[in-house]
Design an enzyme around this catalytic site. Sequence first.
Site, PDB file in Angstrom:
ATOM      1  N   THR A  29     -40.782  54.286  75.973  1.00 40.57           N
ATOM      2  CA  THR A  29     -41.160  54.452  77.375  1.00 40.57           C
ATOM      3  C   THR A  29     -42.313  55.441  77.492  1.00 40.57           C
ATOM      4  O   THR A  29     -42.224  56.568  77.001  1.00 40.57           O
ATOM      5  CB  THR A  29     -39.948  54.943  78.190  1.00 40.57           C
ATOM      6  OG1 THR A  29     -38.938  53.927  78.162  1.00 40.57           O
ATOM      7  CG2 THR A  29     -40.330  55.236  79.623  1.00 40.57           C
ATOM      8  N   HIS A 178     -32.232  44.983  75.948  1.00 43.51           N
ATOM      9  CA  HIS A 178     -31.880  46.403  75.794  1.00 43.51           C
ATOM     10  C   HIS A 178     -30.384  46.564  76.086  1.00 43.51           C
ATOM     11  O   HIS A 178     -29.955  46.541  77.241  1.00 43.51           O
ATOM     12  CB  HIS A 178     -32.702  47.262  76.754  1.00 43.51           C
ATOM     13  CG  HIS A 178     -32.744  48.714  76.379  1.00 43.51           C
ATOM     14  ND1 HIS A 178     -31.812  49.306  75.552  1.00 43.51           N
ATOM     15  CD2 HIS A 178     -33.615  49.706  76.729  1.00 43.51           C
ATOM     16  CE1 HIS A 178     -32.101  50.588  75.399  1.00 43.51           C
ATOM     17  NE2 HIS A 178     -33.185  50.851  76.104  1.00 43.51           N
ATOM     18  N   ASN A 181     -28.435  52.909  74.442  1.00 45.83           N
ATOM     19  CA  ASN A 181     -28.897  54.173  75.027  1.00 45.83           C
ATOM     20  C   ASN A 181     -28.390  54.450  76.440  1.00 45.83           C
ATOM     21  O   ASN A 181     -29.058  55.112  77.233  1.00 45.83           O
ATOM     22  CB  ASN A 181     -30.429  54.242  74.988  1.00 45.83           C
ATOM     23  CG  ASN A 181     -30.945  54.309  73.569  1.00 45.83           C
ATOM     24  OD1 ASN A 181     -30.175  54.532  72.626  1.00 45.83           O
ATOM     25  ND2 ASN A 181     -32.244  54.101  73.388  1.00 45.83           N
ATOM     26  N   TYR A 183     -27.788  52.424  79.020  1.00 44.25           N
ATOM     27  CA  TYR A 183     -28.235  51.601  80.140  1.00 44.25           C
ATOM     28  C   TYR A 183     -27.189  50.518  80.447  1.00 44.25           C
ATOM     29  O   TYR A 183     -26.074  50.556  79.915  1.00 44.25           O
ATOM     30  CB  TYR A 183     -29.636  51.071  79.863  1.00 44.25           C
ATOM     31  CG  TYR A 183     -30.625  52.201  79.697  1.00 44.25           C
ATOM     32  CD1 TYR A 183     -30.868  53.088  80.746  1.00 44.25           C
ATOM     33  CD2 TYR A 183     -31.260  52.441  78.480  1.00 44.25           C
ATOM     34  CE1 TYR A 183     -31.730  54.165  80.597  1.00 44.25           C
ATOM     35  CE2 TYR A 183     -32.123  53.525  78.326  1.00 44.25           C
ATOM     36  CZ  TYR A 183     -32.355  54.383  79.385  1.00 44.25           C
ATOM     37  OH  TYR A 183     -33.197  55.453  79.236  1.00 44.25           O
ATOM     38  N   ASN A 238     -27.632  59.330  77.600  1.00 45.29           N
ATOM     39  CA  ASN A 238     -27.369  59.165  79.027  1.00 45.29           C
ATOM     40  C   ASN A 238     -25.877  59.255  79.356  1.00 45.29           C
ATOM     41  O   ASN A 238     -25.377  58.547  80.243  1.00 45.29           O
ATOM     42  CB  ASN A 238     -27.984  57.871  79.549  1.00 45.29           C
ATOM     43  CG  ASN A 238     -29.486  57.948  79.636  1.00 45.29           C
ATOM     44  OD1 ASN A 238     -30.036  58.853  80.258  1.00 45.29           O
ATOM     45  ND2 ASN A 238     -30.174  57.012  78.998  1.00 45.29           N
TER      46      ASN A 238
END
Length: 364
Positions: A29, A178, A181, A183, A238
């Site tokens: 990102t 994805h 992580n 999400y 996260n």
Amino acid sequence: MSQDPSPLFQPFTLGDLTLPNRIVMAPLTRNRATPGTDAANALTATYYRQRASAGLIISEGTQVSPQGQGYLQTPGLYSPAQIAGWKTVTDTVHAAGGRMFAQIWHVGRVSHESLLNGGAPVAPSAIAAKSKTYIAGGFADVTPPRALTLDEIPGVVGEYADAAANALKAGFDGVEIHGANGYLIDQFLKDGANQRQDAYGGSAENRVRFGLEVVDAILKVFPKTRLGIRLSPVSPANDTVTSDPAQVFGLFVSELSKRGIAFIHVVEGATGGPRDNVPFDWVALRKSFSGAYIANNGYTRDLAIEAVRDGKADLVAFGKAFIANPDLVERLRRDGPLNELDRATLYGGGEKGYVDYPALADAA
């Protein structure tokens, strides 16, 4: 500097695509999409063209919908302007001899109301993550989410499939989902974030359901030989953890293998942190999957060479090293020096720290 004959630098067949080496540029990102449209642009094209010597480039996380956005100025794949922006990038990468997959992304609860027109992020359960996101003005705590309703979930699944179809229109060679992580897919997989009492929560069989529905929906519009997924079984990124990583990820990967997708891309350990944060049998995970295994997290040149040589991985993905070294493949091949990463320019900005890192010839 010396040349190295390691298999890391030899060709590899991924699905039905031949890669010239086994070095992958990981998704990174960078928050430089065009304001207002969240489209990739000419600067994006330059950035990826400079890194086209990678065996495979996986794009930065690219949101499947406005609701799926969690950070300022990250690109999407749901509008005509975004498709056109990415088409410029893929054309540029292909002209430079590269191959590029789109990483399609829904952040779930890792977002902020300022990015969602004042609304709340969505998640499997209404559990706030102890995490931050990047908005106008810098980093801020994420906004507490609301739980997705049962009748909303098919629409979110469909957004992934639409984004995959748009990736084809944009000229990408394939897609990486994805699922890592912390999400949305990772949130469904891990019981620290998923405390639903319906068909999408509770047992491992229920928690893998959402991710498998996403894969199955994409496979209706996209070839399995050009599809992969990124996973992070034991990463607490996260604030997303699970009590049963071996069980839930063993089941998930086994089901992915049945579907014949091209690869799993695995963050081994804590994302950007220790590789041994939680005991986990990576060899067993690899053996449970019939396709290619892309290893990621903290790999040095020597560790990558060893992993490919010993059959622990088919390919190895490098992240921050690719930011600072556009010619990373050649530097690794020669065992050459690496540029120092400018961490102040990682997120947002323009050319500085994005397209101005020197190649070996320029640095000599």
